[in-house]
Design a protein around this motif. Structure first.
Motif, mmCIF file in Angstrom:
data_model
loop_
_atom_site.group_PDB
_atom_site.id
_atom_site.type_symbol
_atom_site.label_atom_id
_atom_site.label_comp_id
_atom_site.label_asym_id
_atom_site.label_seq_id
_atom_site.Cartn_x
_atom_site.Cartn_y
_atom_site.Cartn_z
ATOM 1 N N LEU A 14 7.749 -23.201 7.365
ATOM 2 C CA LEU A 14 7.766 -24.355 8.361
ATOM 3 C C LEU A 14 9.376 -24.366 8.289
ATOM 4 O O LEU A 14 9.550 -25.246 7.481
ATOM 5 N N GLN B 246 15.792 -38.487 8.513
ATOM 6 C CA GLN B 246 14.202 -38.909 8.586
ATOM 7 C C GLN B 246 13.667 -39.456 9.356
ATOM 8 O O GLN B 246 13.327 -40.299 9.632
ATOM 9 N N GLY C 145 8.635 -25.512 14.469
ATOM 10 C CA GLY C 145 8.696 -24.691 14.738
ATOM 11 C C GLY C 145 7.150 -24.097 14.515
ATOM 12 O O GLY C 145 6.360 -24.174 14.063
ATOM 13 N N PRO C 146 7.036 -22.523 15.119
ATOM 14 C CA PRO C 146 5.816 -22.353 15.056
ATOM 15 C C PRO C 146 5.717 -21.309 13.419
ATOM 16 O O PRO C 146 4.397 -21.336 12.586
ATOM 17 N N ARG D 265 5.207 -16.546 8.986
ATOM 18 C CA ARG D 265 4.511 -15.712 7.918
ATOM 19 C C ARG D 265 4.666 -14.804 7.094
ATOM 20 O O ARG D 265 5.223 -13.977 7.888
ATOM 21 N N MET E 11 3.118 -40.815 11.323
ATOM 22 C CA MET E 11 2.694 -39.580 12.265
ATOM 23 C C MET E 11 1.368 -39.205 12.248
ATOM 24 O O MET E 11 1.188 -39.110 11.248
ATOM 25 N N TYR F 299 0.223 -35.330 13.072
ATOM 26 C CA TYR F 299 1.156 -34.342 13.677
ATOM 27 C C TYR F 299 -0.533 -33.168 13.720
ATOM 28 O O TYR F 299 -2.109 -33.210 12.760
ATOM 29 N N GLN G 128 -2.779 -29.423 14.032
ATOM 30 C CA GLN G 128 -1.995 -27.653 14.177
ATOM 31 C C GLN G 128 -3.864 -27.095 14.386
ATOM 32 O O GLN G 128 -3.945 -27.344 13.265
ATOM 33 N N ARG H 186 -3.249 -20.780 12.318
ATOM 34 C CA ARG H 186 -1.987 -19.966 12.657
ATOM 35 C C ARG H 186 -1.018 -20.272 13.717
ATOM 36 O O ARG H 186 -0.480 -19.826 14.259
ATOM 37 N N LYS H 187 -0.715 -21.793 13.260
ATOM 38 C CA LYS H 187 0.393 -22.137 13.939
ATOM 39 C C LYS H 187 1.375 -23.454 13.579
ATOM 40 O O LYS H 187 0.772 -24.229 12.813
ATOM 41 N N GLY H 188 2.028 -23.641 14.161
ATOM 42 C CA GLY H 188 3.103 -24.904 13.739
ATOM 43 C C GLY H 188 2.047 -26.672 14.198
ATOM 44 O O GLY H 188 1.532 -26.453 15.483
ATOM 45 N N PRO H 189 2.672 -27.392 12.791
ATOM 46 C CA PRO H 189 2.016 -28.650 13.209
ATOM 47 C C PRO H 189 2.727 -29.386 14.027
ATOM 48 O O PRO H 189 3.692 -29.056 14.499
ATOM 49 N N LEU I 248 3.170 -32.311 17.022
ATOM 50 C CA LEU I 248 3.731 -33.889 16.813
ATOM 51 C C LEU I 248 2.665 -34.832 18.417
ATOM 52 O O LEU I 248 2.901 -34.267 19.058
ATOM 53 N N TYR J 148 3.724 -40.991 17.060
ATOM 54 C CA TYR J 148 4.598 -41.692 16.448
ATOM 55 C C TYR J 148 4.387 -43.552 16.457
ATOM 56 O O TYR J 148 4.532 -43.903 17.734
ATOM 57 N N LEU K 74 -2.974 -34.173 10.167
ATOM 58 C CA LEU K 74 -1.664 -34.037 9.457
ATOM 59 C C LEU K 74 -1.397 -35.628 9.419
ATOM 60 O O LEU K 74 -0.520 -35.469 10.752
ATOM 61 N N LYS L 291 13.017 -40.035 2.294
ATOM 62 C CA LYS L 291 12.022 -37.875 2.684
ATOM 63 C C LYS L 291 11.336 -38.232 3.558
ATOM 64 O O LYS L 291 10.365 -39.651 4.149
ATOM 65 N N SER L 292 10.029 -37.399 3.466
ATOM 66 C CA SER L 292 9.379 -37.110 4.221
ATOM 67 C C SER L 292 8.031 -36.960 3.751
ATOM 68 O O SER L 292 8.377 -36.082 2.937
ATOM 69 N N PHE M 177 3.378 -35.890 3.478
ATOM 70 C CA PHE M 177 2.574 -35.181 4.157
ATOM 71 C C PHE M 177 1.222 -35.496 4.245
ATOM 72 O O PHE M 177 0.907 -34.769 2.591
ATOM 73 N N ASP N 48 -2.548 -34.101 3.005
ATOM 74 C CA ASP N 48 -3.115 -32.202 3.197
ATOM 75 C C ASP N 48 -4.148 -32.497 4.218
ATOM 76 O O ASP N 48 -4.442 -30.801 3.850
#
Lengths: 112, 109
Positions: free
Chosen positions: A90, A98, A104-105, A108, B34, B36, B38, B41-44, B46, B49, B88, B96-97, B99, B101
């Motif tokens: 991802l 920061q 994005g999607p 895989r 934040m 998220y 998900q 099978r997709k991206g997270p 937002l 926040y 998430l 840093k960021s 997340f 689990d």
């Protein structure tokens, strides 16, 4: 505004090969981060780039590398692929370093 | 010890229920909080926040941050089957960021 785009969306490689993944951030976003997501490990931070400079790096071996171009687009490369590299990769962008990230999607990757 | 601990789930609730999703964090230097969502099978994506302690509401979603306790929550009112996803929590700052689990939520019709 168009969202974060990643190419390719799906990829199948064999062990030992290398792969390059591409990410185009949201227009105006200068920071790009890469993450690896697997069912067992969750979301693992790879690295973050801001203004073409790597600002942070996660705990991944040197086989994982990345770069950012002057237009903020980013690529990550994995060399000498291993079976364990199979994951969803991802990319996330943010306006500044920061700040809140937009994902994005994902790409895989399956390593056989 | 992980910097962000998220209630693991999975969580299964009937449609219309109020859902509470929770995370704790250890580093008080974190400034951005934040949530998220998900889908499989997709991206997270937002969801919400915030930068400060207190509540932030957006439709059926309320994000709550308690910096003194280092605790963040996401409440979903009148949950719908379309809310079924992995949620998430994420915190950023101190360079840093990080997340959580994720908590997998299933809302049954």
């Amino acid at each position: 505004k168009a969202g974060v785009t990643q190419t390719p969306r799906y990829l199948i490689k064999t062990r030992g090969q290398q792969v390059t993944l591409s990410c185009s951030p949201i227009s105006g976003h200068r920071s790009v981060s890469w993450y690896q997501q697997t069912p067992g490990q969750g979301l693992q931070f790879l690295f973050e780039y801001f203004s073409e400079t790597q600002r942070n790096k996660g705990n991944f071996p040197g086989r994982f590398s990345g770069r950012q171009f002057s237009n903020s687009r980013s690529e990550m490369n994995v060399s000498t692929l291993e079976l364990g590299d199979s994951a969803l990769y991802l990319c996330a962008s943010s306006v500044g370093f920061q700040e809140t990230q937009y994902f994005g999607p994902g790409t895989r990757l399956l390593v056989l | 010890q992980k910097e962000v601990e998220q209630d693991p789930g999975p969580l299964s609730v009937p449609e219309g229920a109020i859902v509470s999703l929770n995370c704790t964090y250890s580093n008080s230097a974190f400034q951005y909080f934040m949530w998220y969502r998900q889908y499989s099978r997709k991206g997270p994506e937002l969801l919400m926040y915030t930068y400060s302690s207190g509540n932030k509401e957006d439709g059926r979603f309320t994000a709550q941050v308690d910096k003194s306790s280092k605790y963040i929550s996401l409440f979903i009112r009148d949950s719908q089957p379309s809310d079924s996803a992995t949620y998430l929590c994420a915190i950023a700052g101190a360079g840093k960021s990080t997340f959580g689990d994720g908590t997998t939520l299933t809302v049954k019709p």
